[in-house]
Design an enzyme around this catalytic site. Structure first.
Site, PDB file in Angstrom:
ATOM      1  CG  ASP A  70     -11.839  12.851  -2.673  1.00  0.00           C
ATOM      2  OD1 ASP A  70     -10.628  12.605  -2.842  1.00  0.00           O
ATOM      3  OD2 ASP A  70     -12.231  13.774  -1.926  1.00  0.00           O
ATOM      4  CD  GLU A  93     -14.354   4.799   1.083  1.00  0.00           C
ATOM      5  OE1 GLU A  93     -15.355   4.420   0.447  1.00  0.00           O
ATOM      6  OE2 GLU A  93     -13.638   4.030   1.743  1.00  0.00           O
ATOM      7  CD  GLU A 107      -3.043   1.256   2.090  1.00  0.00           C
ATOM      8  OE1 GLU A 107      -3.748   2.277   2.163  1.00  0.00           O
ATOM      9  OE2 GLU A 107      -3.268   0.217   2.743  1.00  0.00           O
ATOM     10  CG  ASP A 116      -1.250  15.625  -1.538  1.00  0.00           C
ATOM     11  OD1 ASP A 116      -1.960  16.367  -2.252  1.00  0.00           O
ATOM     12  OD2 ASP A 116      -0.586  16.050  -0.576  1.00  0.00           O
TER      13      ASP A 116
END
Length: 227
Positions: free
Chosen positions: A168, A209, A51, A132
């Protein structure tokens, strides 16, 4: 020529005395001190997952809990986020359960260095979730999901493995999809709009999230198979 950093600040608020103690005690046990340090877990694992930009570590920890036979390498240069995850690992170990400590390894520098150093086809699944966005045009070269890093991810993810991306930020999402579809090593797994509009059941949520959803922003969830 100095290396151009793609991440921002390294530190936030001061850690608590307990946080400092746990970082001093546990980070040396968990950290890969250099990008070329071989990844060695404290127990045999079936596969290694990666990750990049794990934030405060909630998604990584949840995946580690769900998959006790998998080893995890987490990359995060923001040390307060690292401290949060180290704290969870330490708290668990202090109860006598070192399962997370044995299966989580951390790299606290630029993810690109690690991607260059990891062996070919050594990763089964990789995540880059809500990175970011660097919204200003002059800073967008810092976005971690770009053609160069996708070449590196294609090299380290083994055939049949999976890359998961999320954001997003609409223009970043379009860029993620475009760059990944231009990389022939990856095949987009979406079959309907729901596949990229809804988070899959085996994809734990993260702090970032939840913050985006609370603010009313739509999230994009992208899954690609390494072919």
């Amino acid at each position: 020529m100095p290396r151009r950093l793609i991440f921002g600040r390294r530190r936030g608020r001061k850690l608590t005395p307990l946080g400092n103690t746990r970082m001093d005690t546990w980070l040396p046990r968990l950290e890969l001190p250099r990008a070329d340090t071989p990844v060695a877990f404290g127990r045999p694992v079936r596969a290694t997952w990666l990750e990049i930009g794990f934030g405060v570590g909630d998604h990584l920890q949840a995946q580690a809990e769900m998959h006790p036979d998998v080893g995890f390498v987490g990359v995060e240069p923001f040390l307060n986020g690292v401290a949060r995850l180290v704290g969870h690992v330490a708290e668990r170990a202090e109860t006598g359960d070192e399962s997370l400590a044995q299966r989580i390894r951390l790299f606290t520098d630029d993810a690109r260095l690690l991607l260059k150093a990891l062996p070919e086809a050594s990763i089964e699944r990789a995540f880059v979730l809500f990175p970011d966005p660097w919204p200003k045009k002059r800073h967008q070269w810092r976005r971690i999901v770009n053609p160069d890093t996708l070449v590196d991810l294609a090299r380290v993810i083994r055939p049949g493995g999976e890359l998961r991306l999320a954001t997003d930020v609409p223009d970043y999402g379009r860029g993620m999809l475009l760059h990944a579809q231009n990389q022939p090593a990856f095949r987009w797994l979406a079959e309907s709009a729901a596949d990229w509009r809804q988070r899959p059941a085996d994809w734990p949520s993260s702090k970032y999230e939840r913050k985006a959803v609370a603010a009313g922003r739509a999230c994009l969830y992208l899954r690609f198979q390494r072919v």
